[in-house]
Design a protein around this motif. Sequence first.
Motif, PDB file in Angstrom:
ATOM      1  N   PHE A  97       2.295   3.400 -13.669  1.00 32.44           N
ATOM      2  CA  PHE A  97       3.205   2.276 -13.560  1.00 32.44           C
ATOM      3  C   PHE A  97       3.266   1.524 -14.882  1.00 32.44           C
ATOM      4  N   PRO A  98       4.346   0.774 -15.115  1.00 33.53           N
ATOM      5  CA  PRO A  98       4.452   0.012 -16.371  1.00 33.53           C
ATOM      6  C   PRO A  98       3.305  -0.971 -16.574  1.00 33.53           C
ATOM      7  N   HIS A  99       2.785  -1.500 -15.466  1.00 29.64           N
ATOM      8  CA  HIS A  99       1.608  -2.365 -15.546  1.00 29.64           C
ATOM      9  C   HIS A  99       0.818  -2.244 -14.245  1.00 29.64           C
ATOM     10  N   GLU A 100      -0.390  -2.712 -14.261  1.00 30.31           N
ATOM     11  CA  GLU A 100      -1.265  -2.600 -13.092  1.00 30.31           C
ATOM     12  C   GLU A 100      -0.777  -3.496 -11.954  1.00 30.31           C
ATOM     13  N   HIS A 101      -0.900  -2.975 -10.725  1.00 30.16           N
ATOM     14  CA  HIS A 101      -0.564  -3.738  -9.535  1.00 30.16           C
ATOM     15  C   HIS A 101      -1.798  -3.863  -8.649  1.00 30.16           C
ATOM     16  N   SER A 102      -1.755  -4.805  -7.713  1.00 33.96           N
ATOM     17  CA  SER A 102      -2.837  -4.944  -6.744  1.00 33.96           C
ATOM     18  C   SER A 102      -2.526  -4.117  -5.507  1.00 33.96           C
ATOM     19  N   LEU A 103      -3.576  -3.804  -4.759  1.00 38.57           N
ATOM     20  CA  LEU A 103      -3.413  -3.084  -3.498  1.00 38.57           C
ATOM     21  C   LEU A 103      -2.490  -3.856  -2.560  1.00 38.57           C
ATOM     22  N   LYS A 104      -2.629  -5.171  -2.523  1.00 41.50           N
ATOM     23  CA  LYS A 104      -1.786  -6.012  -1.654  1.00 41.50           C
ATOM     24  C   LYS A 104      -0.322  -5.883  -2.043  1.00 41.50           C
ATOM     25  N   GLU A 105      -0.030  -5.863  -3.331  1.00 43.32           N
ATOM     26  CA  GLU A 105       1.364  -5.735  -3.792  1.00 43.32           C
ATOM     27  C   GLU A 105       1.962  -4.387  -3.390  1.00 43.32           C
ATOM     28  N   ILE A 106       1.185  -3.308  -3.545  1.00 41.60           N
ATOM     29  CA  ILE A 106       1.687  -1.972  -3.190  1.00 41.60           C
ATOM     30  C   ILE A 106       1.915  -1.881  -1.686  1.00 41.60           C
ATOM     31  N   ALA A 107       0.989  -2.426  -0.897  1.00 41.18           N
ATOM     32  CA  ALA A 107       1.147  -2.408   0.562  1.00 41.18           C
ATOM     33  C   ALA A 107       2.401  -3.161   0.988  1.00 41.18           C
ATOM     34  N   ALA A 108       2.735  -4.228   0.279  1.00 36.12           N
ATOM     35  CA  ALA A 108       3.933  -4.997   0.609  1.00 36.12           C
ATOM     36  C   ALA A 108       5.207  -4.190   0.328  1.00 36.12           C
ATOM     37  N   ILE A 109       5.186  -3.390  -0.737  1.00 36.75           N
ATOM     38  CA  ILE A 109       6.365  -2.578  -1.085  1.00 36.75           C
ATOM     39  C   ILE A 109       6.685  -1.587   0.030  1.00 36.75           C
ATOM     40  N   ILE A 110       5.641  -0.970   0.602  1.00 40.32           N
ATOM     41  CA  ILE A 110       5.877   0.051   1.634  1.00 40.32           C
ATOM     42  C   ILE A 110       5.610  -0.471   3.049  1.00 40.32           C
ATOM     43  N   ASP A 111       5.295  -1.760   3.151  1.00 40.98           N
ATOM     44  CA  ASP A 111       5.116  -2.420   4.448  1.00 40.98           C
ATOM     45  C   ASP A 111       4.098  -1.691   5.317  1.00 40.98           C
ATOM     46  N   CYS A 112       2.867  -1.593   4.801  1.00 38.55           N
ATOM     47  CA  CYS A 112       1.812  -0.911   5.556  1.00 38.55           C
ATOM     48  C   CYS A 112       0.516  -1.707   5.505  1.00 38.55           C
ATOM     49  N   ASP A 113      -0.419  -1.349   6.377  1.00 37.09           N
ATOM     50  CA  ASP A 113      -1.752  -1.938   6.357  1.00 37.09           C
ATOM     51  C   ASP A 113      -2.589  -1.276   5.268  1.00 37.09           C
ATOM     52  N   TYR A 114      -3.716  -1.909   4.958  1.00 35.23           N
ATOM     53  CA  TYR A 114      -4.573  -1.325   3.924  1.00 35.23           C
ATOM     54  C   TYR A 114      -6.029  -1.668   4.184  1.00 35.23           C
ATOM     55  N   VAL A 115      -6.893  -0.870   3.579  1.00 35.58           N
ATOM     56  CA  VAL A 115      -8.343  -1.091   3.637  1.00 35.58           C
ATOM     57  C   VAL A 115      -8.832  -1.210   2.205  1.00 35.58           C
ATOM     58  N   GLY A 116      -9.382  -2.348   1.855  1.00 33.77           N
ATOM     59  CA  GLY A 116      -9.855  -2.600   0.500  1.00 33.77           C
ATOM     60  C   GLY A 116      -9.531  -4.016   0.080  1.00 33.77           C
ATOM     61  N   ASP A 117     -10.068  -4.417  -1.065  1.00 37.11           N
ATOM     62  CA  ASP A 117      -9.830  -5.766  -1.571  1.00 37.11           C
ATOM     63  C   ASP A 117      -8.353  -5.972  -1.893  1.00 37.11           C
ATOM     64  N   ASN A 118      -7.869  -7.179  -1.665  1.00 38.06           N
ATOM     65  CA  ASN A 118      -6.471  -7.503  -1.993  1.00 38.06           C
ATOM     66  C   ASN A 118      -6.134  -7.157  -3.439  1.00 38.06           C
ATOM     67  N   ASP A 119      -7.089  -7.402  -4.337  1.00 40.48           N
ATOM     68  CA  ASP A 119      -6.841  -7.225  -5.771  1.00 40.48           C
ATOM     69  C   ASP A 119      -7.296  -5.871  -6.301  1.00 40.48           C
ATOM     70  N   PHE A 120      -7.596  -4.928  -5.403  1.00 46.81           N
ATOM     71  CA  PHE A 120      -8.001  -3.591  -5.854  1.00 46.81           C
ATOM     72  C   PHE A 120      -6.918  -3.035  -6.789  1.00 46.81           C
ATOM     73  N   PRO A 121      -7.314  -2.538  -7.987  1.00 48.72           N
ATOM     74  CA  PRO A 121      -6.311  -2.156  -8.992  1.00 48.72           C
ATOM     75  C   PRO A 121      -5.614  -0.830  -8.683  1.00 48.72           C
ATOM     76  N   VAL A 122      -4.299  -0.835  -8.829  1.00 44.38           N
ATOM     77  CA  VAL A 122      -3.477   0.360  -8.646  1.00 44.38           C
ATOM     78  C   VAL A 122      -2.666   0.558  -9.924  1.00 44.38           C
ATOM     79  N   GLN A 123      -2.865   1.701 -10.563  1.00 39.93           N
ATOM     80  CA  GLN A 123      -2.257   1.923 -11.877  1.00 39.93           C
ATOM     81  C   GLN A 123      -1.163   2.986 -11.887  1.00 39.93           C
ATOM     82  N   GLY A 124      -1.082   3.798 -10.818  1.00 42.48           N
ATOM     83  CA  GLY A 124      -0.067   4.847 -10.805  1.00 42.48           C
ATOM     84  C   GLY A 124      -0.095   5.622  -9.507  1.00 42.48           C
TER      85      GLY A 124
END
Length: 309
Positions: free
Chosen positions: A3-30
């Motif tokens: 990705f152009p910049h790092e996103h949080s797990l919470k942000e990615i979950a919001a894009i696809i409207d799903c639940d998640y397991v892990g810290d809100n700020d868990f880093p997602v890079q691609g």
Amino acid sequence: MKFPHEHSLKEIAAIIDCDYVGDNDFPVQGMNEIHVVTPGDIVFVDHPKYYDKALESAATIVLINKEVECPEGKALLISDDPFRDFNKLTRHFKPFQSLNGLISESAEIGEGTIIQPNAVIGNHVKIGKNCLIKSNVTIGDNCVLGDNVIIHSGTVLGGDAFYYKKRAEGYDKLLSGGRVVVENNVEIGTNNSIDRGVTGDTIIGEGSKLDNLIQIGHDTVIGKNCLLASQIGIAGCVVVEDDVTIWGQVGIRSDITIAKGTVLMAQCGVSKDTEPNTTYWGTPFGEVRTKLREYAAIKKLPEIVKKIK
């Protein structure tokens, strides 16, 4: 695909409207397919047979259709349809961009490069120095060409991957957000089709030469100084190592490795990995001297049958 910049797990979950397991700020890079994932990547899995492979991969975020125990140091995105949601992420981070002319204003074209009439150069393409792009070539978005590359007429770099999921209502396409990368001193003949990676790169290695009418599938890597003759079909996710020669009408299945120095004689049907510096022939294929002895023995069968009678 990073990705152009790092996103949080919470942000990615919001894009696809799903639940998640892990810290809100868990880093997602691609996001990537399993064969090219690195830490920080999302990988998707939607069949129990492959759960362990995905969970144990280098990916640190697993998009999965069942809430399972989350491995230490990783996170889960829980989706009822990971295939669909992987496509949502591709659309979000690599949306389709239309062209307003034959050559995109965002393309970067090196000094001394010649673009012949009616060639199409997509968005964010990078072409090196002293290349020759002949008429009616199409170079899709985000593809990268090195220096001294020649592409002959009718060739398409960066077509979509042939990757579908069968559903009750028909076939669902996995979107392609990857690239084609052509390294220095490569020549590609007329009417070739080289598909982009699903999320990674399809690569043509330095110094390799491709004849006319060749199909190369998504995420395949062609090594350095390879020679490919006409009418070859190579499936996706194949690794062709350096100094390989492939003669006409060879077919190669997906997810195998063609070892360094291999020679594949015309019309081989290649179904498994090869050994280095070995020549093969036939369908099903085998080491050429062994296959020729088998062929010679088969020619003797009518005479043997006569003697038995």
